[in-house]
Design a protein around this motif. Structure first.
Motif, mmCIF file in Angstrom:
data_model
loop_
_atom_site.group_PDB
_atom_site.id
_atom_site.type_symbol
_atom_site.label_atom_id
_atom_site.label_comp_id
_atom_site.label_asym_id
_atom_site.label_seq_id
_atom_site.Cartn_x
_atom_site.Cartn_y
_atom_site.Cartn_z
ATOM 1 N N LYS A 147 0.823 -1.208 0.000
ATOM 2 C CA LYS A 147 0.000 0.000 0.000
ATOM 3 C C LYS A 147 0.857 1.258 0.000
ATOM 4 C CE LYS A 147 -3.877 -1.819 -0.511
ATOM 5 N NZ LYS A 147 -4.630 -1.538 -1.767
ATOM 6 N N CYS A 186 -12.299 8.035 5.912
ATOM 7 C CA CYS A 186 -13.106 6.880 5.499
ATOM 8 C C CYS A 186 -13.732 6.252 6.745
ATOM 9 C CB CYS A 186 -12.236 5.849 4.772
ATOM 10 S SG CYS A 186 -13.159 4.412 4.163
ATOM 11 N N ILE A 192 -6.388 2.131 5.657
ATOM 12 C CA ILE A 192 -5.621 2.579 4.488
ATOM 13 C C ILE A 192 -5.978 4.007 4.103
ATOM 14 C CG2 ILE A 192 -5.305 2.202 2.004
ATOM 15 C CD1 ILE A 192 -5.564 -0.840 2.638
ATOM 16 N N TRP A 193 -7.275 4.297 3.958
ATOM 17 C CA TRP A 193 -7.655 5.623 3.458
ATOM 18 C C TRP A 193 -7.553 6.709 4.513
ATOM 19 C CZ3 TRP A 193 -7.289 6.667 -1.315
ATOM 20 C CH2 TRP A 193 -7.525 5.696 -2.273
ATOM 21 N N HIS A 241 -12.364 -6.453 5.762
ATOM 22 C CA HIS A 241 -12.216 -5.538 4.631
ATOM 23 C C HIS A 241 -12.562 -4.107 5.038
ATOM 24 C CE1 HIS A 241 -12.458 -3.940 0.552
ATOM 25 N NE2 HIS A 241 -13.653 -3.461 0.853
ATOM 26 N N ALA A 242 -13.630 -3.937 5.808
ATOM 27 C CA ALA A 242 -14.026 -2.589 6.233
ATOM 28 C C ALA A 242 -12.969 -1.958 7.121
ATOM 29 C CB ALA A 242 -15.373 -2.661 6.969
ATOM 30 N N THR A 298 -9.895 -1.133 4.972
ATOM 31 C CA THR A 298 -10.159 0.010 4.101
ATOM 32 C C THR A 298 -10.082 1.312 4.888
ATOM 33 O OG1 THR A 298 -11.565 -1.339 2.657
ATOM 34 C CG2 THR A 298 -11.836 1.052 2.526
ATOM 35 N N ASN A 299 -10.666 1.332 6.079
ATOM 36 C CA ASN A 299 -10.601 2.529 6.919
ATOM 37 C C ASN A 299 -9.159 2.876 7.283
ATOM 38 O OD1 ASN A 299 -13.387 2.759 6.909
ATOM 39 N ND2 ASN A 299 -13.661 1.664 8.835
ATOM 40 N N VAL A 314 -16.546 7.697 2.136
ATOM 41 C CA VAL A 314 -15.298 8.455 1.985
ATOM 42 C C VAL A 314 -15.611 9.931 1.786
ATOM 43 C CG1 VAL A 314 -13.194 8.729 0.603
ATOM 44 C CG2 VAL A 314 -14.169 6.447 0.950
ATOM 45 N N LEU A 352 -16.052 3.317 6.839
ATOM 46 C CA LEU A 352 -16.797 2.176 6.310
ATOM 47 C C LEU A 352 -17.231 1.289 7.477
ATOM 48 C CD1 LEU A 352 -17.631 0.939 3.564
ATOM 49 C CD2 LEU A 352 -15.532 -0.404 3.647
ATOM 50 N N HIS A 396 -19.521 1.830 -0.399
ATOM 51 C CA HIS A 396 -18.093 2.119 -0.327
ATOM 52 C C HIS A 396 -17.810 3.595 -0.613
ATOM 53 C CE1 HIS A 396 -17.298 -2.253 -0.424
ATOM 54 N NE2 HIS A 396 -16.095 -1.936 0.025
#
Length: 363
Positions: free
Chosen positions: A175, A286, A273-274, A266-267, A270-271, A327, A288, A323
């Motif tokens: 990432k 983010c 990372i973003w 995944h949620a 994702t949070n 964001v 999610l 998704h």
């Protein structure tokens, strides 16, 4: 505000800017027409139309995703995607054929594919970003080839050697390579998440899988005990319903893992990372919801099964909206200040070859 001279003066304006929420305006009904035409034409042309289908699909979802009142766009060329897919198909056939040979050529072909895959994945990033734009300004990926080999090949080998003990570290480095080398016009993205944060989420995933495994193991133990008891009572004959029940429990457990643990992980990932990604001085937030994603994933699965696949367009739109609308961008300055970078030409071979080998890693 009253000044020292007794005259009222206006308070200074706050430099803080309100967050810009991403919006998705697509609907299942409007996407259904594109989806069904794509499906039928892909079948009739024996897959040739799939390149054009991909362009139409991506353009629909990009053009219905909005930031600050402006939509994104996708500019990929279907013929170039088709060429990439032909090359990918040849590679896939070579791989499958080599596995069946059971000779030295199997190892040679696998090593050759492993050697070229990092280059293909880097091209995948470049192709997808270069063909994405917002307000006429394109995205770019400028990661080096050497960096791709470190991230994909070296870290991948180390993860295997350590029995996936280094997988969270490899994920974090992937990432970092992906986001630190991404640009919007002349503004660079940056990634700030630490490897320790990735390890924490993977430990949570492991704990969830262990807990689920304990429950499944207990159910299997009692099922096996019941089967043995019945075997003793019936003189060696087992009721087929017992075997069927055991199979249903196994497959049901796998589906529950996919619906419960997978979306939750995944949620959270994702949070992580973003929330640790920046675009220049602009922050990205983010939020999610793991429970919300579990609900959408589970309900989509049930509705797709009940409708024999007809609900797929609505499922895709529901998932995309969930998704996208989790964001938002927190601007540090006027979004009009972005400056476009010099254009460059990127091929589609890496993108299509990587997708054919199930490496669809999107920004």
């Amino acid at each position: 505000m009253e000044s020292a001279s007794g005259i009222d003066t206006p308070a200074p304006a706050s430099s803080a800017r309100p967050p810009e929420q991403l919006r998705f305006t697509g609907t299942g009904a409007s996407y259904f027409g594109i989806w069904i035409v794509n499906l039928l034409l892909t079948i009739v042309t024996l897959g040739i139309y799939s390149a054009w289908a991909k362009v139409r699909r991506l353009q629909y979802f990009y053009r219905h995703t909005e930031l600050a009142g402006s939509s994104f766009d996708f500019h990929g060329s279907a013929p170039r995607i088709l060429i990439g897919r032909v090359i990918a198909l040849v590679m896939l056939i070579a791989y499958n054929y080599s596995v069946r040979l059971h000779s030295i050529w199997t190892l040679v072909i696998i090593l050759a594919l492993a050697a070229i895959m990092p280059w293909l994945l880097r091209n995948s990033f470049r192709f997808r970003l270069y063909n994405s734009s917002w307000r006429g300004t394109r995205f770019h990926f400028r990661g080096s080839v050497g960096g791709a080999y470190r991230v994909f090949l070296l870290n991948g080998v180390l993860s295997l050697i350590t029995l996936y003990g280094m997988l969270p570290f490899a994920h974090q480095r992937l990432k970092a390579y992906q986001h630190d080398n991404s640009w919007f016009g002349q503004t660079r993205f940056s990634f700030h998440a630490r490897a320790g944060q990735f390890y924490l989420l993977y430990l949570m995933l492991l704990a969830g899988l262990v807990a689920f495994g304990i429950v499944l193991g207990a159910a299997g133990f009692f099922g096996a005990s019941s089967g043995l008891f019945q075997l003793q009572q019936s003189g060696g004959h087992v009721d087929p319903r017992v075997i069927l029940r055991a199979i249903l429990i196994l497959y049901g457990a796998l589906i529950l893992i996919a619906i419960l643990i997978g979306p939750a992980f995944h949620a959270l990932m994702t949070n992580l990372i973003w929330n640790n990604t920046r675009l220049g001085e602009h922050r990205i937030e983010c939020n999610l919801s793991p429970l919300g994603l579990i609900w959408i994933t589970g309900s989509n699965f049930v509705l797709v099964v009940l409708t024999l696949g007809v609900f797929i367009p609505w499922a895709m739109v529901r998932l995309t909206r969930f998704h996208v609308e989790s964001v938002r961008l927190v601007p540090a300055s006027d979004l009009q200040e972005f400056v476009a970078a010099e254009p460059e030409s990127i091929g589609a071979v890496g993108a299509e070859a990587s997708t054919a080998f199930d490496f669809d890693i999107a920004l």
